[in-house]
Design an enzyme around this catalytic site. Structure first.
Site, mmCIF file in Angstrom:
data_model
loop_
_atom_site.group_PDB
_atom_site.id
_atom_site.type_symbol
_atom_site.label_atom_id
_atom_site.label_comp_id
_atom_site.label_asym_id
_atom_site.label_seq_id
_atom_site.Cartn_x
_atom_site.Cartn_y
_atom_site.Cartn_z
ATOM 1 C CB CYS A 19 5.383 -8.782 -22.033
ATOM 2 S SG CYS A 19 5.110 -10.463 -21.498
ATOM 3 C CG HIS B 74 -2.085 -1.005 0.972
ATOM 4 N ND1 HIS B 74 -2.966 -1.376 1.950
ATOM 5 C CD2 HIS B 74 -2.438 -1.706 -0.125
ATOM 6 C CE1 HIS B 74 -3.830 -2.255 1.450
ATOM 7 N NE2 HIS B 74 -3.511 -2.471 0.195
#
Ligand code: PEP
Ligand code: MG
Length: 590
Positions: A512, A201
């Site tokens: 990727c 977070h």
């Protein structure tokens, strides 16, 4: 960063620490060690229960007030509701009557002190989450632990120390989401922490606020002292202690260049990505989190080459339902149209989300990617339904991770057909010809490309995993990390085999993995014949600038030389020589 640069720029006492690049950007400055008070809590009995209850109630009220202020601050600074909801969820814990009553009961019945009662009742919530293998549960545990510490601090009438009197780079053992938000009120330059990762977070908040961050550096607080001079490179996950004048000069230039590049966005954004001799190289972007979509569009990505949907667990905090997925994929497809959106089905297991708290000795060789989904058909079917429902604009592609055999492709396609039939029966619209692709990450599938070509529309090479499986090196294991050679000859020889085997087909072959975002690898990838790269969006314009300065035929000569080299060192020497001669690109700045 170019290979021999570190050696050239280093002073004798320069120390380079590497961690996880968690928020992009550069910073040069002095450190501040942010060590939170530990608040040891011991079982203790109180005499005056009423006064203890009153103190507890006051601490709760004070904590609520603080959190409401944090929510206001978040709303002012961050325009993403999801991010604000991290703090709203914390406030909900404080307002949870069951938890509050349990703590009061502990004080009344057992006459335990308020801090001990808080600690023991919160632990009942935190411990199972901490023990979980699921990273999103661990994040939730950290958020709840942060509230616990907030209440105990208020109970002890201590102030939250967040005042910076000068610009500083914050070093911490672990940063909470609130820390990452509140230091911004002062002059924080960057964040560095031992705990945390790209999806923690604190990293989400740092990215939303444009503060560079490097997390996951073991024992970092023992490796620096407050007031040490450091450089933080949030693109590459580097922290450079005692950098010395040459490193500082190099990074000052980088900061100016990066600012200039951001300002010059409009100049490069609409320029077609092609080499000087007109070889087109399409630049897609990788997407980890939904919050990246605005920057990804702003940097001019030509589509999303990889959407790591397993990260939706972080965005939503729970397992995303079919409806939630349909809404998310549809809105993304609409925003991107006519550019393509490549949705990779959940890549669970390994170092990522662990679905059923399943423990295994060797997660990277275990229940990962498509293996988990084929064993949990309802999850796969729900996700495919959502992807198909979002495909009405015909710009959505579905991609499968960790394919190691042709059987897995056949079985997955059978499920896709089943889902298509169900949707047709339900009269739901979707793209009948939705492009179906796989990731090439496991060496075994490279040996079966002739058969793969009959079954898929596109492939994307995941060089991160492909390298670890080719070299049998766990990329997350510090002990063998040095053996994880991104420029090992086997990587480029395998990349060549992939293109050769698919040459006669119409299959789009992209890369990727991180290698596609590495400036030192790009000329070589173009020389090998790669024409589709899916890159880190923050580096996309710099990559485009490099491509515009390259000559594809010279890149081909480079690739031929590299394919004949048998060690990483030799390959690096060849690439260095090549890079120094590119006109219009400052080799020193790469
Ligand atoms: C890869 O393995 O290169 C890749 C792109 O997949 P991930 O990094 O998500 O494992
Ligand atoms: Mg992978």
């Amino acid at each position: 960063m170019n290979f021999d640069l570190i050696e050239k720029l280093k002073d004798k006492d320069t120390v380079i620490l590497t961690g996880i690049p968690s928020a992009p950007g550069y910073a040069i400055g002095k450190c501040l060690k942010y060590e939170k008070e530990k608040f040891e809590v011991y079982p203790s009995v109180v005499l005056d229960v009423n006064s203890e209850l009153e103190d507890f109630q006051n601490a709760i009220e004070k904590s609520k007030k603080e959190l409401r202020k944090i929510i206001d601050e978040a709303k002012k600074k961050i325009y993403d509701d999801k991010m604000v909801s991290i703090f709203e969820a914390q406030l909900m814990v404080l307002e949870d009557p069951q938890l509050i009553d349990a703590i009061k009961n502990e004080i009344i019945k057992n006459k335990h002190s308020a801090d001990y009662s808080i600690h023991s009742e919160f632990s009942k919530y935190i411990e199972p989450l901490q023990k979980s293998n699921d990273i999103s549960h661990k994040e939730r545990a950290k958020d709840i632990e942060d509230i616990k510490l907030r209440i105990i601090r208020n109970l002890r009438k201590k102030r939250w120390e967040s005042k910076l009197t000068q610009s500083r780079i914050i070093f911490a053992h672990e940063l909470s989401a609130a820390d990452a938000l509140l230091f911004v009120r002062n002059e924080v330059l960057a964040y560095v922490a031992e705990g945390g990762s790209l999806t923690s977070h604190a990293a989400l908040i740092a990215r939303a606020l444009n503060i560079p961050a490097v997390f996951g550096i073991e024992n970092v607080l023992n490796k620096i002292s407050s007031e040490d001079e450091v450089i933080v490179d949030g693109f590459h996950g580097l922290v450079i202690k005692n950098p010395g004048p040459k490193f500082i000069e190099y990074y000052r230039k980088k900061i100016i260049e990066y600012d200039k590049l951001k300002k010059d966005l409009s100049e490069l954004i609409n320029v077609e990505s092609k080499t000087k001799d007109n070889v087109r190289v399409k630049l897609y972007a990788n997407m980890d989190l939904l919050s990246e979509i605005p920057s990804l569009i702003a940097f001019g990505a030509e589509g999303i080459g990889l959407f790591r949907t397993e990260n939706l667990f972080f965005d939503l905090g729970d397992f995303p339902s079919e409806l939630e997925q349909t809404e998310i994929y549809s809105s993304l497809a609409e925003k991107l149209y006519p550019k393509i959106l490549t949705i990779r089905t959940f890549d669970l297991g390994g170092d990522k989300i662990n679905l059923m708290n399943y423990k295994e000795a060797n997660p990277f060789l275990g229940w990962r990617g498509i293996r988990v989904l084929l064993d949990n058909k309802p999850i796969l079917k729900n996700q495919l339904r959502a992807i198909l429902k979002a495909s009405i604009y015909k710009n959505v592609r579905v991609m499968i991770p960790m394919i190691s055999s042709v059987d897995e492709i056949v079985m997955t396609k059978e499920v896709l057909e089943e889902v298509k039939n169900e949707l047709s029966m339900e009269k739901v619209r979707f793209d009948e010809n939705i492009p179906f692709g796989i990731m090439i990450e496991v060496p075994s599938i490279v040996c079966c490309l002739n058969e793969v070509a009959q079954l898929v529309d596109f492939v994307s090479v995941g060089t991160n995993d492909l390298t670890q499986y080719l070299l049998a090196v766990d990329r997350a294991n510090q002990k063998v990390f040095k053996l994880y050679q991104q420029f090992h000859p086997s990587v480029f020889r395998t990349l060549k085999v992939i293109l050769n085997d698919l040459k006669e087909t119409k299959i789009e072959v992209s890369i990727c993995g991180e290698l596609a975002s590495n400036f030192m690898a790009i000329p070589l990838l173009i020389g090998l014949g790669y024409r589709y790269l899916s890159v880190n969006e923050y580096l996309l314009l710099q990559i485009k600038k490099l491509i515009l300065s390259l000559d594809a035929s010279e890149c081909e000569n480079l690739a031929n030389k590299v394919l004949n080299a048998c060690t990483q060192d030799k390959i690096i020497t060849i690439i260095n020589e090549f890079m120094q001669k590119i006109e219009g690109i400052d080799y020193e700045s790469l």
